[in-house]
Design a protein around this motif. Structure first.
Motif, mmCIF file in Angstrom:
data_model
loop_
_atom_site.group_PDB
_atom_site.id
_atom_site.type_symbol
_atom_site.label_atom_id
_atom_site.label_comp_id
_atom_site.label_asym_id
_atom_site.label_seq_id
_atom_site.Cartn_x
_atom_site.Cartn_y
_atom_site.Cartn_z
ATOM 1 N N ILE A 136 0.818 -1.205 0.000
ATOM 2 C CA ILE A 136 0.000 0.000 0.000
ATOM 3 C C ILE A 136 0.853 1.257 0.000
ATOM 4 O O ILE A 136 0.461 2.299 -0.528
ATOM 5 N N SER A 137 2.052 1.165 0.560
ATOM 6 C CA SER A 137 2.918 2.339 0.660
ATOM 7 C C SER A 137 3.333 2.872 -0.699
ATOM 8 O O SER A 137 3.592 4.069 -0.854
ATOM 9 N N SER A 138 3.405 2.003 -1.702
ATOM 10 C CA SER A 138 3.882 2.433 -3.019
ATOM 11 C C SER A 138 2.851 2.212 -4.122
ATOM 12 O O SER A 138 3.208 2.148 -5.298
ATOM 13 N N ILE A 147 8.471 -1.484 -25.236
ATOM 14 C CA ILE A 147 9.700 -1.322 -24.452
ATOM 15 C C ILE A 147 9.616 -2.176 -23.191
ATOM 16 O O ILE A 147 8.668 -2.074 -22.418
ATOM 17 N N LYS A 148 10.618 -3.018 -23.018
ATOM 18 C CA LYS A 148 10.668 -3.892 -21.845
ATOM 19 C C LYS A 148 11.382 -3.169 -20.713
ATOM 20 O O LYS A 148 12.486 -2.653 -20.892
ATOM 21 N N VAL A 149 10.752 -3.118 -19.546
ATOM 22 C CA VAL A 149 11.333 -2.381 -18.423
ATOM 23 C C VAL A 149 11.396 -3.258 -17.178
ATOM 24 O O VAL A 149 10.555 -4.135 -16.966
ATOM 25 N N ARG A 150 12.409 -3.000 -16.389
ATOM 26 C CA ARG A 150 12.515 -3.660 -15.089
ATOM 27 C C ARG A 150 11.541 -3.009 -14.124
ATOM 28 O O ARG A 150 11.411 -1.783 -14.068
ATOM 29 N N VAL A 151 10.829 -3.844 -13.362
ATOM 30 C CA VAL A 151 9.976 -3.349 -12.284
ATOM 31 C C VAL A 151 10.325 -4.134 -11.019
ATOM 32 O O VAL A 151 10.856 -5.247 -11.098
ATOM 33 N N PRO A 152 10.048 -3.574 -9.842
ATOM 34 C CA PRO A 152 10.244 -4.347 -8.611
ATOM 35 C C PRO A 152 9.309 -5.550 -8.591
ATOM 36 O O PRO A 152 8.319 -5.597 -9.320
ATOM 37 N N GLY A 153 9.621 -6.487 -7.731
ATOM 38 C CA GLY A 153 8.777 -7.669 -7.607
ATOM 39 C C GLY A 153 7.537 -7.396 -6.784
ATOM 40 O O GLY A 153 7.230 -8.138 -5.846
ATOM 41 N N ILE A 154 6.840 -6.342 -7.130
ATOM 42 C CA ILE A 154 5.622 -5.920 -6.439
ATOM 43 C C ILE A 154 4.519 -5.822 -7.480
ATOM 44 O O ILE A 154 4.678 -5.153 -8.501
ATOM 45 N N LYS A 155 3.415 -6.491 -7.233
ATOM 46 C CA LYS A 155 2.377 -6.631 -8.248
ATOM 47 C C LYS A 155 1.879 -5.290 -8.769
ATOM 48 O O LYS A 155 1.630 -5.134 -9.970
ATOM 49 N N SER A 156 1.735 -4.299 -7.904
ATOM 50 C CA SER A 156 1.201 -3.006 -8.341
ATOM 51 C C SER A 156 2.103 -2.344 -9.374
ATOM 52 O O SER A 156 1.618 -1.684 -10.301
ATOM 53 N N ALA A 183 -7.555 1.860 -13.252
ATOM 54 C CA ALA A 183 -8.426 0.789 -13.741
ATOM 55 C C ALA A 183 -7.726 -0.569 -13.663
ATOM 56 O O ALA A 183 -8.350 -1.593 -13.376
ATOM 57 N N ARG A 184 -6.403 -0.555 -13.892
ATOM 58 C CA ARG A 184 -5.647 -1.812 -13.905
ATOM 59 C C ARG A 184 -5.329 -2.301 -12.494
ATOM 60 O O ARG A 184 -5.341 -3.498 -12.220
ATOM 61 N N CYS A 185 -5.019 -1.355 -11.592
ATOM 62 C CA CYS A 185 -4.565 -1.731 -10.253
ATOM 63 C C CYS A 185 -5.673 -1.746 -9.212
ATOM 64 O O CYS A 185 -5.498 -2.315 -8.140
ATOM 65 N N GLY A 186 -6.793 -1.109 -9.523
ATOM 66 C CA GLY A 186 -7.860 -0.988 -8.537
ATOM 67 C C GLY A 186 -8.324 -2.292 -7.921
ATOM 68 O O GLY A 186 -8.439 -2.396 -6.695
#
Length: 346
Positions: free
Chosen positions: A98-100, A165-174, A306-309
């Motif tokens: 929730i923090s991020s 474009i492929k990007v690195r994201v943290p291992g956090i679903k949001s 809409a995607r994360c809600g």
């Protein structure tokens, strides 16, 4: 002679008692030495030592020298490390995501109301830390997040277009869902492997940080910066409950007071600090800083919401945060001319 020995023994015992009360605490953080947070934490440590008259000293360990932030949080939980100032690790409790969550704050003023003293997310985070035997001493606002690319941007303000474009994201679903919503191909990669992944072409960019973070850790692979306001980055100053309990009442009070002052100072300079780092990316590194219109930012916020809600609703059907998110849903989703957008999760 006996009196002398008795007096000497008493003095020695008093000295030993004083020594036993002294505390030498270790503080971990994620940025290199001499960065903004490093300097601010060293000033904090000095303030604590002065306020406790030398009873409490804090040694600063920069650049994740004691382990990555998820490992450090686990070690703080069991008392193996005393303190840290870093992002919340959601490995121990996924509700800490929730923090991020993306686009939760609208402006810096909103962010302070959400993450600052007695803010709804701040209070919930403090409760979640306590469940891990950790006390939150302060929040450390860092920046509104953006996107760093090692290539030119493609449709940077149009989330209806896939950019390939492929990007690195943290291992956090949001973050993964935000990447998809904004047209990217997200790839969860540990932070420790992110730079090499860009260098070798595994990915072409990063989502999950902001201008300061990209300058500190990705300056050599940042050709484009998109200030998309993807999330509000806030770190937390935490201390092991065991380490805190080892301090006497006066030293605990002094530590808490110094932490409150540390946070208060940070809120007064954080917004200006973000602007400086965005300027450094352009002026020192020659990176293109993409200008996004109010309408583009609003569209990105709407798509991400809409995607994360649904994820947010599933995770926060309790603990009072759902009510906060519902209230957010009734706020204007974008305030024209203010470069900060809010997309609520209802």
């Amino acid at each position: 002679m006996k009196r002398f020995m008795t007096g000497t023994a008493t003095a020695a015992l008093m000295a030993l008692a004083g020594m036993a009360q002294a505390a030498d605490l270790k503080m971990s953080h994620v940025r290199p030495q001499d960065t903004t947070i490093d300097k601010e934490l060293r000033a904090f440590a000095s303030d604590v030592e002065t306020a406790t008259e030398g009873d409490v000293t804090i040694r600063i360990f920069p650049a994740s020298a004691l382990g990555d932030y998820t490992t450090v949080q686990e070690r703080v939980s069991v008392g193996a490390i005393d303190m840290a100032t870093q992002p919340a690790g959601a490995g121990a409790d996924r509700r800490m995501q929730i923090s991020s969550f993306p686009y939760l704050a609208n402006t810096w003023e909103d962010a302070r109301g959400i993450y600052g003293p007695d803010g709804p997310v701040r209070n919930v985070m403090a409760e979640l830390y306590q469940k891990q035997d950790i006390t939150m001493l302060a929040a450390y606002p860092v920046y509104f997040g953006g996107i760093s690319l090692n290539t030119e941007a493609v449709h940077p303000g149009d989330p209806s277009q896939k950019n390939g474009i492929k990007v690195r994201v943290p291992g956090i679903k949001s973050f993964q869902l935000t990447g998809e919503a904004l047209g990217y191909i997200p790839s969860p990669i540990p932070f420790s492997e992110a730079f090499t992944s860009i260098q070798t072409g595994v990915v072409d960019g990063v989502i999950g940080s902001g201008a300061e973070g990209y300058y500190a850790s990705f300056r050599d692979v940042t050709k484009t910066y998109i200030p998309a306001n993807t999330h509000f980055e806030v770190w937390y100053m935490i201390i092991s409950n065991a380490s805190l309990a080892d301090l006497d009442d006066a030293d605990q009070e002094a530590l808490r007071a110094a932490a409150a002052e540390f946070e208060a100072k940070r809120w007064t300079v954080a917004e200006e600090d973000q602007g400086k780092w965005e300027a450094k990316l352009a002026e020192e590194l020659g990176a293109e800083v993409v200008e996004l219109s109010d309408e583009q930012l609003a569209a990105m916020a709407e798509k991400s919401a809409a995607r994360c809600g649904p994820l947010c609703s599933r995770m926060w059907a309790q603990n009072g945060v759902r009510a906060f998110l519902t209230r957010s849903a009734n706020k204007p989703r974008f305030r024209a001319g203010r470069r900060r957008c809010a997309a609520p999760f209802s």
